[in-house]
Design a protein around this motif. Structure first.
Motif, short mmCIF file in Angstrom:
data_model
loop_
_atom_site.label_atom_id
_atom_site.label_comp_id
_atom_site.label_asym_id
_atom_site.label_seq_id
_atom_site.Cartn_x
_atom_site.Cartn_y
_atom_site.Cartn_z
N THR A 135 4.34 -7.40 15.34
CA THR A 135 4.54 -7.94 14.23
C THR A 135 3.98 -7.58 13.03
O THR A 135 2.74 -6.75 13.48
CB THR A 135 3.10 -9.61 15.00
N HIS A 136 4.12 -7.78 12.24
CA HIS A 136 3.28 -7.24 11.04
C HIS A 136 2.41 -8.14 10.12
O HIS A 136 2.65 -9.34 10.73
CB HIS A 136 4.81 -7.59 9.90
N LEU A 137 1.81 -7.55 9.53
CA LEU A 137 1.08 -8.52 9.06
C LEU A 137 0.19 -8.24 7.25
O LEU A 137 0.76 -7.30 6.69
CB LEU A 137 -0.66 -8.70 9.63
N ASP A 138 0.56 -9.15 6.74
CA ASP A 138 0.28 -8.62 5.29
C ASP A 138 -1.53 -8.60 4.79
O ASP A 138 -1.97 -8.71 5.93
CB ASP A 138 0.28 -10.38 4.88
N PHE A 139 -1.24 -8.21 4.09
CA PHE A 139 -2.01 -6.74 3.51
C PHE A 139 -2.45 -7.02 2.18
O PHE A 139 -1.73 -6.32 1.45
CB PHE A 139 -2.27 -5.73 3.95
N HIS A 140 -2.55 -7.87 1.51
CA HIS A 140 -3.34 -8.38 0.50
C HIS A 140 -4.07 -7.96 -0.80
O HIS A 140 -5.35 -8.84 -0.72
CB HIS A 140 -2.42 -9.99 0.31
N LEU A 173 1.40 -4.57 6.55
CA LEU A 173 2.13 -4.58 5.65
C LEU A 173 1.80 -4.13 4.16
O LEU A 173 1.67 -5.44 3.56
CB LEU A 173 3.41 -5.20 5.69
N ALA A 174 1.73 -3.18 4.10
CA ALA A 174 1.12 -2.12 3.05
C ALA A 174 2.22 -3.06 1.63
O ALA A 174 3.19 -1.99 1.64
CB ALA A 174 0.77 -0.90 2.72
N PRO A 175 1.23 -3.36 0.80
CA PRO A 175 2.46 -3.58 -0.16
C PRO A 175 1.90 -2.28 -1.72
O PRO A 175 1.26 -2.19 -2.70
CB PRO A 175 1.56 -5.03 -1.40
N MET A 176 2.64 -1.19 -1.07
CA MET A 176 2.12 0.05 -1.98
C MET A 176 2.31 0.02 -3.44
O MET A 176 1.59 1.02 -4.05
CB MET A 176 3.20 1.34 -1.31
N PHE A 177 2.85 -0.74 -4.07
CA PHE A 177 3.78 -0.69 -5.13
C PHE A 177 2.56 -0.95 -5.85
O PHE A 177 2.82 -1.52 -7.22
CB PHE A 177 5.26 -1.34 -5.82
N ARG A 178 1.34 -1.96 -5.35
CA ARG A 178 0.67 -2.87 -5.96
C ARG A 178 -1.37 -2.28 -5.77
O ARG A 178 -1.67 -3.03 -6.70
CB ARG A 178 0.58 -4.37 -5.62
N PHE A 179 -0.34 -1.07 -5.22
CA PHE A 179 -2.32 -0.71 -5.22
C PHE A 179 -3.17 -0.06 -6.82
O PHE A 179 -2.19 1.04 -6.92
CB PHE A 179 -1.83 0.44 -4.23
N GLU A 180 -3.54 -0.17 -6.45
CA GLU A 180 -4.98 0.33 -7.86
C GLU A 180 -5.90 0.75 -6.47
O GLU A 180 -5.93 1.49 -5.78
CB GLU A 180 -5.43 -1.16 -8.66
N ALA A 181 -6.44 1.19 -7.70
CA ALA A 181 -8.14 2.55 -7.34
C ALA A 181 -8.65 1.80 -6.57
O ALA A 181 -8.87 1.14 -6.29
CB ALA A 181 -8.86 3.22 -8.34
N THR A 196 -1.57 -0.56 15.40
CA THR A 196 -0.92 0.20 16.19
C THR A 196 0.03 0.97 14.79
O THR A 196 0.50 2.33 15.45
CB THR A 196 0.32 0.13 16.64
N GLY A 197 0.73 0.71 14.10
CA GLY A 197 1.41 1.44 13.24
C GLY A 197 1.00 1.06 11.92
O GLY A 197 -0.35 0.12 11.80
N VAL A 198 2.12 1.05 11.51
CA VAL A 198 2.11 0.50 9.83
C VAL A 198 3.29 1.29 9.11
O VAL A 198 4.18 1.55 9.51
CB VAL A 198 0.41 1.45 8.51
N GLY A 199 3.53 -0.09 8.02
CA GLY A 199 4.85 -0.04 7.36
C GLY A 199 4.63 -0.60 6.32
O GLY A 199 3.52 -0.80 4.98
N THR A 200 5.55 -0.99 5.31
CA THR A 200 6.19 -1.67 3.82
C THR A 200 7.25 -1.80 3.58
O THR A 200 7.70 -2.15 4.71
CB THR A 200 5.09 -0.27 2.71
N ALA A 201 7.61 -2.57 2.28
CA ALA A 201 8.42 -2.99 1.74
C ALA A 201 9.32 -2.11 0.71
O ALA A 201 8.85 -2.44 0.14
CB ALA A 201 8.73 -3.95 2.11
N ALA A 202 9.48 -0.72 0.91
CA ALA A 202 9.64 -0.13 -0.42
C ALA A 202 10.39 -0.34 -0.84
O ALA A 202 10.88 -0.43 -2.27
CB ALA A 202 9.54 1.14 0.28
N HIS A 203 11.69 -0.59 -0.86
CA HIS A 203 12.67 -1.63 -1.84
C HIS A 203 12.28 -2.31 -2.99
O HIS A 203 13.36 -2.32 -3.33
CB HIS A 203 13.82 -2.40 -0.91
#
Length: 455
Positions: A135-140, A173-181, A196-203
């Motif tokens: 399962t992917h987990l939202d990470f806001h 599910l890391a929203p990398m493009f919205r990361f701040e300091a 278990t692991g990590v992912g994102t939606a880079a597109h």
């Protein structure tokens, strides 16, 4: 005291359809898997239709030619979002609105509510025969560390509670493009918590190359697998999978990277798609198609002909890529339907990918069993002596019957015990699982006027 079960007259379509099989389970492991010379007749054997209550170990169970598969494996779900449609609607039905609406609502969900969703939807999947889920987990994290971490905490607690029923893998599910300091520090804290692991939606990012590189760096630092939502778009120029494949090779991460959706492959020409598929094969990427959600979400702005978004299933399989099919979302703004039934998802795959030949149906059975088991890295999987005896029996004798009838009656066995028994005429007898699923379902609404109004 030894806990032993004997099964006779089992159909094993993933192994050999020329014979029925006699099987022995001892203390949760397969100890004997033997082809029968014909139909077996063992005095005192109990027809599986007549199993009820808490059957005694030592019983010989006659499957009567019914199909037995190793426990189904769902390689891509969003259990934390499931059954939230009453709270989070989607008027346009687009992926973009689903992402926006959920991300704007997530801060209001308590840890208990998220945990309840995970438990209910996971148990429902178990009732249909699934014994392992990623399962992917939202990470806001833009709402703060507390909001981001409450989903992870809920999932870890649910994982522990669900251990007797299903193996649960957790991928934030890391929203990398919205990361701040400071946000990356929170993500790293999550990785240390035991996911278990990590992912994102880079597109979805304007900085997708650096986002992908960041994730590979974290995966190497913490020795974790990666699972990317990849090119979930009708735009044929979305091609982040090429960079993912190259970084997989550069980092020596082959066999530890999964790419999901791959909708843009279905929108581009054959030459471009073929080039990308070759790169995927060279990198030994795993892949997952999500036909239910993508048929629903993609092509929303098209006139006719409408692009439907399901990736090039046959092309990926022909290239030797390990491709699973999976559930994705259940009753949420991304997908208002679904029930966590991988046989149903297999049928949708057959429709969407034009896969109806006998060989195709057996391939699809592997796409919900053996292939996703390899993606999740499950050890001791499959109906072989010495492996875990986690399995599901269907009320049907052939793959053709399974996909035509999609039988409701199923028997599920895991951890040395029956989790689900299907009564002969009067619906289901689900001993412990029925109680747990009922308790979980009571926590969640199922459609409300508010959700209808938002539509």
């Amino acid at each position: 005291m030894t806990n032993e079960w004997k099964l006779i007259n089992a159909s094993l379509p993933l192994r050999d359809e020329a014979h029925l099989y006699a099987l022995t389970v001892r203390d949760g492991l397969w100890t004997d898997v033997a082809a029968q010379p014909g139909t077996a007749d063992v005095p005192g054997a109990v027809p599986i239709d007549e199993l009820a209550g808490a059957p005694a170990a030592g019983t010989v169970v006659d499957l009567g030619g019914k199909v037995l598969l190793p426990g189904l494996v769902d390689a891509h779900m969003h259990l934390d979002k499931s059954f939230c449609l009453p709270q989070v609607g989607n008027a346009s039905g687009t992926l973009e609105e689903a992402v926006s609406n959920y991300s704007n609502a997530v801060h209001a969900f308590s840890k208990d509510e998220i945990k309840a969703r995970i438990i209910r939807s996971a148990l429902q999947a178990v009732a249909f025969g699934t014994t392992a889920i990623r399962t992917h987990l939202d990470f806001h994290v833009r709402w703060g560390a507390d909001v981001a971490l409450r989903t992870i905490e809920a999932a870890l607690e649910a994982q522990a509670e669900l251990k007797p029923y299903v193996k649960l893998e957790l991928f934030p599910l890391a929203p990398m493009f919205r990361f701040e300091a400071g946000h990356l520090d929170v993500l790293e804290e999550t990785l240390r918590m035991g996911v278990t692991g990590v992912g994102t939606a880079a597109h979805m990012s304007a900085t997708w190359e650096s986002d992908i590189d960041t994730l590979f760096g974290l995966a190497q630092k913490y020795d974790l697998p990666l699972d990317f939502h990849t090119d979930e778009s009708d735009d044929p120029m979305k091609r982040t999978v090429a960079h993912i494949a190259q970084r997989t090779i550069d980092c020596g991460w082959s066999g530890r990277v999964t790419v999901d959706h791959l909708c843009s492959l279905a929108a581009m020409n054959d030459a471009d798609a073929g080039m990308l598929i070759e790169r995927m094969a060279a990198a030994k990427l795993y892949a997952v198609t999500l036909p239910g959600a993508n048929l629903y979400l993609q092509g929303r702005r098209d006139g006719f002909p409408v692009r439907r978004g399901v990736t090039r299933v046959k092309d990926l399989l022909s290239a030797g890529i390990a491709l699973a099919t999976a559930s994705d979302n259940i009753h949420d703004p991304f997908h208002p339907f679904g029930r966590g039934d991988l046989l149903q998802i297999g049928l949708i795959t057959a429709y969407a990918a034009h896969m109806g030949r006998p060989a195709d149906l057996r391939t699809i059975l592997r796409m919900i069993t053996e292939i996703p088991a390899s993606i999740l890295g499950l050890e001791g999987y499959g109906v072989e002596a010495g492996n875990d005896a986690d399995f599901v029996v269907f009320d049907g004798a052939t793959p053709e019957e399974l996909f035509t009838m999609v039988p409701e009656r199923r028997w599920v066995f895991r951890g040395g015990r029956w989790l689900k028994l299907a009564a002969k005429r009067s619906g289901f007898a689900l001993p412990e699982l029925d109680r747990r699923l009922g308790e979980a379902a009571e926590r969640l609404a199922f459609g409300t006027p508010a959700a209808v109004a938002k539509a």
